[in-house]
Design an enzyme around this catalytic site. Structure first.
Site, PDB file in Angstrom:
ATOM      1  N   GLN A 148      64.823   8.291   2.205  1.00 39.33           N
ATOM      2  CA  GLN A 148      63.503   8.349   1.616  1.00 39.33           C
ATOM      3  C   GLN A 148      63.575   8.747   0.148  1.00 39.33           C
ATOM      4  O   GLN A 148      64.102   9.816  -0.170  1.00 39.33           O
ATOM      5  CB  GLN A 148      62.677   9.381   2.390  1.00 39.33           C
ATOM      6  CG  GLN A 148      61.367   9.733   1.733  1.00 39.33           C
ATOM      7  CD  GLN A 148      60.649  10.843   2.480  1.00 39.33           C
ATOM      8  OE1 GLN A 148      59.892  10.582   3.390  1.00 39.33           O
ATOM      9  NE2 GLN A 148      60.896  12.085   2.090  1.00 39.33           N
ATOM     10  N   GLY A 149      63.078   7.911  -0.734  1.00 45.13           N
ATOM     11  CA  GLY A 149      63.108   8.224  -2.164  1.00 45.13           C
ATOM     12  C   GLY A 149      61.739   8.583  -2.671  1.00 45.13           C
ATOM     13  O   GLY A 149      60.958   7.729  -3.106  1.00 45.13           O
ATOM     14  N   TYR A 150      61.418   9.847  -2.575  1.00 45.64           N
ATOM     15  CA  TYR A 150      60.104  10.316  -3.030  1.00 45.64           C
ATOM     16  C   TYR A 150      60.241  11.169  -4.295  1.00 45.64           C
ATOM     17  O   TYR A 150      59.833  10.778  -5.365  1.00 45.64           O
ATOM     18  CB  TYR A 150      59.436  11.153  -1.931  1.00 45.64           C
ATOM     19  CG  TYR A 150      58.663  10.372  -0.895  1.00 45.64           C
ATOM     20  CD1 TYR A 150      58.919   9.027  -0.658  1.00 45.64           C
ATOM     21  CD2 TYR A 150      57.661  10.991  -0.136  1.00 45.64           C
ATOM     22  CE1 TYR A 150      58.203   8.321   0.304  1.00 45.64           C
ATOM     23  CE2 TYR A 150      56.946  10.287   0.820  1.00 45.64           C
ATOM     24  CZ  TYR A 150      57.220   8.963   1.043  1.00 45.64           C
ATOM     25  OH  TYR A 150      56.507   8.280   1.988  1.00 45.64           O
ATOM     26  N   SER A 151      60.838  12.363  -4.121  1.00 40.77           N
ATOM     27  CA  SER A 151      60.847  13.332  -5.222  1.00 40.77           C
ATOM     28  C   SER A 151      61.680  12.846  -6.401  1.00 40.77           C
ATOM     29  O   SER A 151      62.629  12.097  -6.244  1.00 40.77           O
ATOM     30  CB  SER A 151      61.437  14.654  -4.750  1.00 40.77           C
ATOM     31  OG  SER A 151      60.647  15.206  -3.748  1.00 40.77           O
ATOM     32  N   SER A 183      67.364  12.536   1.228  1.00 44.31           N
ATOM     33  CA  SER A 183      68.186  13.000   2.352  1.00 44.31           C
ATOM     34  C   SER A 183      69.224  11.960   2.726  1.00 44.31           C
ATOM     35  O   SER A 183      68.874  10.810   2.987  1.00 44.31           O
ATOM     36  CB  SER A 183      67.303  13.275   3.573  1.00 44.31           C
ATOM     37  OG  SER A 183      66.325  14.209   3.242  1.00 44.31           O
ATOM     38  N   GLU A 271      55.195  13.258   8.201  1.00 43.03           N
ATOM     39  CA  GLU A 271      56.332  14.128   7.910  1.00 43.03           C
ATOM     40  C   GLU A 271      55.984  15.581   8.217  1.00 43.03           C
ATOM     41  O   GLU A 271      56.791  16.328   8.749  1.00 43.03           O
ATOM     42  CB  GLU A 271      56.726  13.973   6.439  1.00 43.03           C
ATOM     43  CG  GLU A 271      57.991  14.753   6.068  1.00 43.03           C
ATOM     44  CD  GLU A 271      58.358  14.604   4.604  1.00 43.03           C
ATOM     45  OE1 GLU A 271      57.485  14.234   3.790  1.00 43.03           O
ATOM     46  OE2 GLU A 271      59.523  14.863   4.279  1.00 43.03           O
TER      47      GLU A 271
END
Lengths: 407, 368
Positions: A148-151, A183, A271
């Protein structure tokens, strides 16, 4: 007379449902017992026991692989997803029974992944039929591991300020920027990421939810070593990464272009529920009370803390059930921040208590009595930071649920 | 599947109760009761009887509405929100459940013809197993001698369920509150409700007055206590919600330093935390009602869980309520103090946090 008949019918239906569920319980318990391998049952599990799946995943044992495949065959890696997308199509009641029987037999979950937790629910809610048919079964069979590429370095809790940018080049995008706290990016096959596709729009309105192959040229990852000694997170760099607008007819964007924030918000809710519920279940389903009872713990202060924790944990797990039921009836929205806040704080308390109960033996990185309790204790400190800090959750609750005034 | 979500019937019951109580029993009534020196308002109880609340757990063929424990909890919770004083818990919940458990008639409860009290405690802490009030064999029956305390509705009750120790063991008696040898003294507790000390001095009873079997008090008492504990948990949840509602309301209107105090993050986050505690306790209370209705024999843990959680949550809600109100929260003129006092008394009644936490721990196999 008509009323009596209706009542009888309702009673009959309820009884019929109860019988069906009892039959389901008996059947699934028997199947789990007959199928789950010996090395994945009847003990506590650590982070090392998690089956993540994916192209490069190295199974810990033949049993781990066989168990994942047997569950995937029945759709039980994603019990509530529709059968046509690789799930088992279980009802909430059946899913609960499945979890209960897994916990009772102390069997490890067959597969954990960000595909199951995050991308799947996003695709189910926002994906096209083609996207669902292509990506979801890859997830349930454990073939593709997602991250997951969020922050971003400048966008932690303030997620909507992402700067990673995709430039429109007609039939493809060119992506540049950096993600952080991705992650297991170093072990993932694909990434779903929030990418800015319109710099002129207000910050929530120019973001797209993009699917990118981690093997694309220009994608690099760098693990971040944590206080726990492990590196569950990475920095992920995008350097002129070419992302096709469609992969053989499948759009690389989930939902509408520039409407990725809607998808992200939906997922954040998911989440929060997951983290709040201790989704990856590192204590192997055992309560702190059970652990302490096994250890013959008799320190009154520790026992008194354990009693409070036990009470709060049972009440929290009832609350997770209640919110799932509420969600099914139309959503709980921002109140899900409660699950994330309360669940993660409880989990931190749980590990603090286990460490205190374990004494000096528990301080070892690897203990004969407590396994990897110490690094796991350290890892839990991130629970109330990742996916929105506790303080952000309290902000959401006070502003959007309690409607307290803004200065 | 059983869910922890309210059914349509439950939502209707809650709305109806709220609608009635908002008009008939705002917090001002409690102040009125206190100033008039009475534990509750008999006229209000008469209205509740008419609505079928007294018979909420009484079978229909005895004139009851037989709505079940989850429904009784909803009524209790709504009463808690505005601190409604009534004999509902001691009569409609506890006594009705005790009588029903052993097949005794409860039509007088449904009809509002008798107000009941339950006399169990003898010391400052709840511990029914150690009851020592004597039941000595006398003629065809018994003579009861001893003391009881913390008897809710004890001064106003028409009948009292008394837990006594006979040679055969703990026995529950259903006695006339005005029988010769019964003396009752108001305890004057902080919540201004009717609680009494009881002295029984050779009170004569017959075998007819035994609820269930001699030596078998728990057949009636155990389910009655579970029902009462669940309902007082629901009341405490209502008390929490009532105090919380006043507090968030105050945060939105009170100005200090030129701004609404609800804009202060220090207060916002405390309010949000309290919201979480109330939500988690809501699940525990709802679960207790469901378990009592569906699998009553397995409900003990659920009930203790609810009582432990609700006692603690209500304590937090009223402490935060007074603190966030500041000075006005300390004044008698303002209602917040009433919430604090009732929360304290209800948390103690029928077993406090420690008692119920130990029950949960034992049920979960912990050394406690």
């Amino acid at each position: 007379m008509a009323e009596a008949t209706a009542d009888e019918m309702a009673g009959g239906e309820a009884q019929g449902e109860a019988q069906e569920l009892a039959a389901f319980r008996a059947e699934i318990a028997q199947w789990i017992d007959a199928t789950a391998p010996a090395d994945l049952r009847g003990r506590d599990f650590s982070e090392d026991d998690i089956c993540w799946g994916g192209k490069t995943f190295v199974f810990k044992s033949d049993g781990q692989k066989a168990w994942m495949e047997a569950c995937a065959e029945r759709g039980l890696t994603a019990p509530t997803w529709p059968v046509e997308y690789g799930g088992a199509g279980l009802s909430r009641a059946q899913d609960k029974i499945f979890s209960e029987e897994m916990a009772r037999l102390r069997v490890k979950k067959p597969l954990d992944s960000f595909g199951l937790w995050m991308l799947g629910p996003a695709l189910l809610a926002f994906g096209t039929e083609d996207q669902k048919r292509h990506f979801l079964p890859q997830i349930t069979r454990g073939e593709i591991r997602w991250c997951q590429g969020y922050s971003e370095p400048g966008a932690g809790s303030d997620l909507a300020s992402v700067q990673t940018f995709a430039e429109d080049k007609g039939d493809h995008w060119v992506v540049n920027g950096q993600k952080i706290w991705t992650s297991y990016a170093d072990r993932a096959d694909w990434i779903f990421a929030l990418i800015r596709t319109d710099r002129d729009a207000p910050k929530h309105k120019g973001i797209s939810f993009m699917l990118i192959d981690m093997e694309s040229a220009g994608v690099t990852t760098k693990p971040i070593k944590l206080i726990s000694g492990k590196s569950p997170f990475c920095e992920t760099f995008f350097d002129n990464v070419k992302v096709p607008k469609d992969y053989d007819g499948l759009s690389s964007i989930v939902g509408e272009q520039n409407r990725g924030w809607d998808v992200a918000k939906h997922l954040l809710t998911h989440e929060r529920e997951m983290i709040g519920g201790g989704g990856s279940g590192l204590t192997g389903g055992r309560t702190v009370g059970a652990v302490l009872a096994d250890e013959d713990q008799n320190d009154p202060v520790i026992l008194s803390r354990a009693m409070k924790l036990e009470i709060d944990s049972i009440a929290m797990s009832l609350t997770l059930d209640r919110y799932k039921d509420l969600a099914k009836q139309g959503g709980v929205g921002d109140a899900s921040a409660m699950l994330k806040y309360y669940g993660t704080e409880l989990n931190k308390d749980r590990f603090e208590l286990l460490m205190a109960a374990g004494g000096s033996e528990a301080l070892k990185w690897d203990s004969a009595d407590h396994g990897t309790l110490a690094p796991e204790w350290l890892r839990t400190k991130a629970n109330s930071i990742e996916g929105g800090t506790s303080e952000v959750m309290l902000e959401i609750l006070s502003k959007r649920v309690l409607d307290l005034p803004v200065r | 599947m059983t869910t922890l979500v309210a059914t349509e019937d439950e939502m209707m019951l809650r709305d109806a109760a709220r609608g009635f109580l908002d008009g008939a029993a705002p917090v001002a009534n409690l102040r009125g009761n206190r100033d008039a020196g009475r534990g509750f308002d008999p006229a209000l109880w008469t209205e509740m009887v008419k609505m079928g609340w007294a018979g909420v757990l009484v079978p229909e063929d005895q004139g009851g509405s037989d709505m079940g424990f989850a429904a009784a909890n909803i009524l209790s919770e709504e009463m808690g929100k505005t601190l409604v004083a009534s004999p509902f818990l001691s009569t409609a919940v506890i006594a009705a459940t005790a009588l029903r458990a052993v097949g005794r008639d409860a039509s007088h409860i449904a009809a509002g013809e008798a107000i009941y009290a339950l006399a169990v405690d003898e010391g400052a802490k709840f511990n029914p197993e150690t009851s020592a009030l004597r039941a000595e064999a006398y003629r065809n029956g018994f003579k009861l001698t001893g003391t009881k305390t913390f008897v809710a509705e004890g001064a106003g009750a028409d009948r009292i369920l008394v837990l006594a120790r006979a040679n055969a063991g703990l026995t529950l008696f259903d006695i006339d509150a005005k029988a010769a040898g019964v003396s009752r003294t108001k305890m004057d507790l902080v919540d201004h409700r009717d609680h009494a000390d009881l002295v029984l001095d050779g009170v004569e009873v017959t075998g007819e007055d035994v609820v269930g079997e001699v030596g078998g008090a728990m057949c009636a008492l155990a389910p009655a206590l579970r029902a009462g504990q669940a309902a007082v948990s629901a009341e405490l949840l209502g008390v929490s919600a009532g105090a919380f509602g006043m507090t968030t309301g105050y945060l939105k209107e009170r100005k200090q330093f030129g701004v609404t105090i609800g804009t202060f993050q220090a207060l916002q986050h405390r309010a949000a935390h309290l919201f979480c505690e109330i939500e988690v306790t809501t699940s525990a209370v709802m679960n207790a009602g469901r378990m009592l209705d569906e699998t009553p024999d397995e409900a003990a843990l659920a009930v203790s869980l609810a009582k432990a959680r609700a006692s603690e949550t209500a304590g937090l809600a009223v402490r935060e309520g007074v603190q966030m109100h500041g000075g006005i929260g300390m004044t008698d003129e303002y209602d917040m103090g009433f919430y604090m006092k009732r929360a304290r008394v209800a948390a103690e009644w029928l077993g406090d946090y420690g008692y119920h936490a130990a029950q949960v721990a034992r049920a979960r196999g912990m050394a406690a």
